[in-house]
Design an enzyme around this catalytic site. Structure first.
Site, PDB file in Angstrom:
ATOM      1  N   CYS A 172       0.829  -1.209   0.000  1.00  0.00           N
ATOM      2  CA  CYS A 172       0.000   0.000   0.000  1.00  0.00           C
ATOM      3  C   CYS A 172       0.864   1.260   0.000  1.00  0.00           C
ATOM      4  CB  CYS A 172      -0.940   0.000   1.195  1.00  0.00           C
ATOM      5  SG  CYS A 172      -0.127  -0.213   2.793  1.00  0.00           S
ATOM      6  N   HIS A 227      -1.410   1.221   7.507  1.00  0.00           N
ATOM      7  CA  HIS A 227      -1.874   1.155   6.120  1.00  0.00           C
ATOM      8  C   HIS A 227      -1.806   2.546   5.502  1.00  0.00           C
ATOM      9  CE1 HIS A 227      -4.016  -0.393   2.699  1.00  0.00           C
ATOM     10  NE2 HIS A 227      -5.050   0.402   2.883  1.00  0.00           N
TER      11      HIS A 227
END
Length: 490
Positions: free
Chosen positions: A138, A441
């Site tokens: 990510c 994330h």
């Protein structure tokens, strides 16, 4: 276990399907549970062999071994791994075919390639393409989506001629890359170009950047493996390597990268990092003046430093303010961070300045001025810092403007700049969700043709300005506001 449909990994020992590490990590937990020795019983030889260590990513069909902590390329003698791949591909193709027929009926009155997105009950055409997560990638996806929405930068790469890196028997065939493959014939520029071309074309919901990630592994050893990485560090490595490759040309394609519109930039050569100017330095490159004064004799030293981004500290007095609506004291703003970066400061005992007049290290003051602003101003907020042996995250909310960031007061010679040349409008924001640099994330917000989108790996959703300004920004990309004449456009 968690009913997630993101990043499915299938165990090749027992065929159970779990989510990958970046979701809830149930695939890894399945492996770890299989390692727990049976209490009060001696393991039989058969039980010893069943380790559940090997699994397959159902999206990229790459095989992964948890014991080796690496993707593997070899197969069994009977070619069983390839048979699993073919079976999964057949399932995907049949599902894709039926889904395509269903969409054709749904989109009778619109373009076949348009995707639909519901926002507040209304249906809107959406041409945005997500990026598949290849296992904690990510950090890469957020940077790629941000750069793809900086038009000056993105258009340059999309207009480069294509370079075919594979030929002969391997042409057109899908390859399963691992770091053990010995292919040195790679081009970061070419794979970056392909990835940018795949975004915003509207022909697919999500694109898998596995070829680009393979090249990243080959030329940036720091990013090998599948652990979470720092998005800012990746962005700097990516821009630096694109810059170096563009200077030397790639695969016989001559570089036409020194931009004539930036004759002053390439002519002075001060803003050129590691050689001649490229599209990277022409767009992201600026110049800082570092001014150091000896406090004993008053000697002044000036040095010019090129930069591609500015890393800003969040002032210590704001570090406990975590949310926008928290009432404890004033709000931290981007201007506070910029002022902290450029203000006069006295260097501490560990940073004594070697004064050429005093002939020894002396106490001194330091101040930064911006001598030349870039076309795209990239601001990195230092959210991660070391305390003793731990790297902690500063979770402070920092208020930032969507439009009209005025950089004139930080310039060395503001009187020489035009009325519009110091104003910047926000193009993209990278956000880190979570508590640590090695976990959490990354997602990105970016503006495209007047609308704001939220890029969360494969998922792309329309959003609004109110949601964007509430984000706890990690990296901000500001684009210089163009003069009305448009004569200075790249």
């Amino acid at each position: 276990v968690c009913r997630s449909n993101k990043s499915p990994w299938v165990c090749l020992t027992c065929s159970s399907v779990h989510c990958g590490r970046y979701v809830n990590g149930h695939a890894k937990k399945h492996y770890e549970d299989a390692q727990i020795p049976m209490t009060n019983h001696k393991k039989t030889e058969k039980q010893e062999k069943i380790q559940h260590t090997v699994c397959m990513d159902c999206s990229s069909y790459s095989t992964y071994c948890y014991r080796c902590d690496d993707f593997v390329v070899n197969d069994t003698k009977l070619g069983l791994v390839q048979k699993v791949r073919e079976h999964l591909q057949n399932l995907e193709n049949s599902a894709f075919t039926s889904d395509r027929h269903r969409k054709r009926k749904l989109l009778e009155n619109s373009s076949l390639n348009s995707k639909l997105l519901k926002v507040n009950g209304s249906t809107n055409a959406l041409c945005a393409t997500g990026l598949r997560n290849l296992g904690n990638t990510c950090f890469m996806n957020a940077i790629l989506q941000s750069l793809s929405n900086i038009q000056q930068f993105c258009c340059y790469f999309k207009e480069l001629p294509a370079v075919e890196l594979r030929n002969g028997k391997t042409a057109g065939r899908r390859t399963y890359h691992t770091r053990s493959q010995g292919d040195n014939n790679v081009s970061l520029v070419e794979e970056f170009r392909k990835t940018l071309c795949a975004l915003w074309q509207g022909s697919q919901t999500a694109f898998s950047p596995e070829s680009l990630f393979y090249v990243v592994w080959k030329i940036m050893p720091n990013f090998r493996g599948y652990q979470q990485q720092d998005a800012h560090e990746f962005m700097r490595y990516l821009l630096d390597h694109l810059h170096l490759e563009l200077q030397g040309g790639f695969n016989g394609v001559s570089r036409s990268v020194i931009l004539q519109e930036n004759a002053s930039l390439s002519g002075s050569n001060k803003c050129c990092i590691n050689g001649a100017s490229t599209v990277v330095t022409a767009i992201f490159g600026g110049i800082l003046q570092n001014e150091v004064n000896c406090l004993i004799c008053g000697t002044e030293s000036r040095k010019f430093d090129p930069f591609l981004d500015l890393s800003l500290d969040i002032p210590s007095q704001f570090r406990n303010k975590r949310t926008k609506n928290q009432e404890n004291g004033p709000m931290c703003t981007l201007r506070d961070c910029l002022r902290s970066f450029t203000d006069l400061e006295e260097l501490d005992e560990t940073e004594l300045y070697m004064c050429h007049k005093c002939k020894k290290k002396q106490k001194s003051t330091k101040k930064f001025w911006i001598q030349k602003l870039p076309k795209v101003l990239c601001l990195h907020l230092k959210r991660f810092h070391w305390t003793a042996y731990l790297r902690n995250k500063v979770d402070t909310y920092v208020e930032f403007p969507l439009r009209g960031l005025d950089m004139k007061c930080y310039l060395l010679e503001p009187e020489n700049s035009g009325p519009e040349s110091c104003l910047y409008d926000l193009a993209a924001v990278v956000v880190h969700h979570g508590s640590g640099v090695g976990s959490g994330h990354y997602t990105a917000y970016a503006a495209h043709e007047g609308r704001w989108f939220h890029f969360n790996d494969s998922t792309v959703t329309l959003t609004d300005e109110e949601t964007v300004v509430k984000a706890k920004a990690y990296i901000l990309f500001y684009v210089e506001r163009q003069a009305k004449s448009g004569s200075d456009k790249l």
